[in-house]
Design a protein around this motif. Structure first.
Motif, PDB file in Angstrom:
ATOM      1  N   LYS A 101      20.011 -18.751  12.054  1.00  0.00           N
ATOM      2  CA  LYS A 101      20.754 -18.258  10.713  1.00  0.00           C
ATOM      3  C   LYS A 101      19.894 -18.491   9.614  1.00  0.00           C
ATOM      4  CE  LYS A 101      25.354 -19.116  12.809  1.00  0.00           C
ATOM      5  NZ  LYS A 101      26.684 -19.882  12.563  1.00  0.00           N
ATOM      6  N   GLY A 102      20.112 -17.453   8.659  1.00  0.00           N
ATOM      7  CA  GLY A 102      19.327 -17.293   7.422  1.00  0.00           C
ATOM      8  C   GLY A 102      17.830 -17.420   7.579  1.00  0.00           C
ATOM      9  N   ARG A 103      17.391 -16.774   8.381  1.00  0.00           N
ATOM     10  CA  ARG A 103      15.809 -16.842   8.587  1.00  0.00           C
ATOM     11  C   ARG A 103      15.500 -15.115   8.174  1.00  0.00           C
ATOM     12  NH1 ARG A 103      14.288 -20.830  12.143  1.00  0.00           N
ATOM     13  NH2 ARG A 103      12.114 -20.169  11.460  1.00  0.00           N
ATOM     14  N   ARG A 104      14.122 -14.822   8.047  1.00  0.00           N
ATOM     15  CA  ARG A 104      13.682 -13.697   7.814  1.00  0.00           C
ATOM     16  C   ARG A 104      13.416 -13.405   9.139  1.00  0.00           C
ATOM     17  NH1 ARG A 104      13.252 -12.305   2.670  1.00  0.00           N
ATOM     18  NH2 ARG A 104      13.265 -13.818   1.062  1.00  0.00           N
ATOM     19  N   ILE A 118      25.654 -10.131   9.888  1.00  0.00           N
ATOM     20  CA  ILE A 118      24.241  -9.417   9.932  1.00  0.00           C
ATOM     21  C   ILE A 118      23.483  -9.967   8.965  1.00  0.00           C
ATOM     22  CG2 ILE A 118      22.951  -7.267   9.895  1.00  0.00           C
ATOM     23  CD1 ILE A 118      25.234  -5.744  11.025  1.00  0.00           C
ATOM     24  N   ALA A 119      24.135 -10.153   7.476  1.00  0.00           N
ATOM     25  CA  ALA A 119      23.176 -10.448   6.431  1.00  0.00           C
ATOM     26  C   ALA A 119      22.644 -11.937   6.769  1.00  0.00           C
ATOM     27  CB  ALA A 119      24.014 -10.619   5.302  1.00  0.00           C
ATOM     28  N   ILE A 120      23.437 -12.671   7.489  1.00  0.00           N
ATOM     29  CA  ILE A 120      23.049 -14.309   7.864  1.00  0.00           C
ATOM     30  C   ILE A 120      21.982 -13.885   8.875  1.00  0.00           C
ATOM     31  CG2 ILE A 120      24.025 -16.181   9.041  1.00  0.00           C
ATOM     32  CD1 ILE A 120      26.640 -15.863   7.712  1.00  0.00           C
ATOM     33  N   ALA A 121      22.015 -13.145   9.877  1.00  0.00           N
ATOM     34  CA  ALA A 121      20.857 -13.246  10.872  1.00  0.00           C
ATOM     35  C   ALA A 121      19.734 -12.484  10.207  1.00  0.00           C
ATOM     36  CB  ALA A 121      21.558 -12.347  11.931  1.00  0.00           C
ATOM     37  N   ALA A 122      19.683 -11.861   9.251  1.00  0.00           N
ATOM     38  CA  ALA A 122      18.467 -11.171   8.793  1.00  0.00           C
ATOM     39  C   ALA A 122      18.402 -11.231   7.201  1.00  0.00           C
ATOM     40  CB  ALA A 122      18.607  -9.667   9.106  1.00  0.00           C
TER      41      ALA A 122
END
Length: 328
Positions: A101-104, A118-122
């Motif tokens: 989570k929270g990774r680029r 989705i925002a948390i995953a990307a």
């Protein structure tokens, strides 16, 4: 300038599942302008080494995203200069482990509607809202093989026809079709065209058979004719079941065929089909009631979709993907 593009998705000559339909259509569109390779998601060990040693300009995932897509994207992002795009056909990120989570990961995500998970995953990805639609050409086939003899016989008896196309699995909500048939009795017949590529669940078959729901098997050569043989297309999957992609393509196929639709409020259906004539979205726990009301109301059945809205054509998605590829 042509880019080297790697599409990670299931490519089938005769796709039967939503993400497969999207993959085939998108690959065909992109191949007109770019050099496209396709990698099977389940064969990670066979294509990932090349993706790392000879990275593509752009990597596009057409399934998920789920844990596998997120972790593979993280690896590619850290070890290559490939740009990564997710086509969020069926997001499955509820059980994503904390370390992912929270990774680029993805550089961009194309999705039916924006979602927090989705925002948390990307982290930091460009979120592009674009409905993930179909190519109506898929519905055109031979002049025969669309309407079954059973449907023709029921129609000759003056009965109304409700149709569902898809997998016979417990998470598809098909018990609601059994409930509907029990309530409608001889006033209507309910048909389910099962997937030719996936086995049917025996318990689901028993439930449908006990209620008198007809299960059609085999490959359909003319999907459009099959849809048009029905008075109404039904999509009974409950939102909590997660039994389909985010914007079920069979619903779009019915709309493209001009057939009225009765559906649950699943995924992005309400957002994508808002304002489309002949599309009826049931309130929670009201699917069977709504289906009975529509099937027994000639005026409601006469209101039909005018065809597939342009924003739901696969060309709209392909255009957005091309913009992302060429923006680098």
């Amino acid at each position: 300038m042509k880019k080297n593009v790697l599409v990670v998705g299931e490519l089938r000559d005769a796709p039967t599942e939503g993400a497969q339909v999207v993959t085939k259509a998108l690959v065909a569109k992109l191949a007109d302008s770019h050099v496209v390779r396709v990698a099977e998601p389940s064969r990670l060990a066979s294509w990932l080494p090349r993706a790392l040693s000879h990275p593509a300009d752009h990597v596009i995932f057409t399934h998920g995203p789920g844990r596998g897509v997120v972790s593979t994207s993280l690896l590619l992002r850290n070890l290559t200069r490939s740009r990564i795009t997710w086509i969020a056909t069926r997001p499955d990120l509820g059980a994503l482990p904390p370390w992912l989570k929270g990774r680029r990961t993805a550089h961009s995500v194309i999705c039916n509607v924006s979602r927090k998970e989705i925002a948390i995953a990307a982290r930091g990805a460009d979120t592009i809202q674009q409905f993930i639609g179909i190519d109506p050409e898929r519905l055109r086939g031979s002049s025969a093989g669309g309407q079954s003899d059973l449907i023709a016989a029921a129609r000759a008896q003056g009965k109304k026809i409700a149709l569902h196309v898809g997998h016979l699995r417990p998470n598809r909500g098909l018990q609601q079709l059994a409930e509907a048939k029990n309530r409608l009795g001889g006033r209507a017949e309910v048909f389910v065209q099962s997937s030719p590529s996936f086995p049917s669940d025996p318990e689901v078959l028993d439930v449908l058979a006990s209620a008198g729901v007809h299960v059609l098997k085999g490959t359909v050569s003319d999907l459009g004719r099959l849809y048009q043989s029905a008075d109404v297309y039904v999509f009974p999957t409950r939102p909590s079941d997660g039994g389909a992609i985010d914007l079920p393509l069979s619903v779009l196929e019915a709309v493209a065929s001009g057939v009225p639709v009765v559906t649950t409020d699943f995924g992005s259906i309400s957002a994508a089909l808002a304002g489309v004539r002949g599309v009826h979205v049931a309130p929670r726990d009201g699917f069977v009631d709504l289906l009975e009301a529509i099937l027994t109301d000639p005026q409601a059945l006469s209101i039909r979709p005018a065809g597939l809205p342009s924003q739901l054509h696969i060309d709209a998605l392909a255009g957005r993907v091309s913009e992302v590829i060429e923006a680098r």
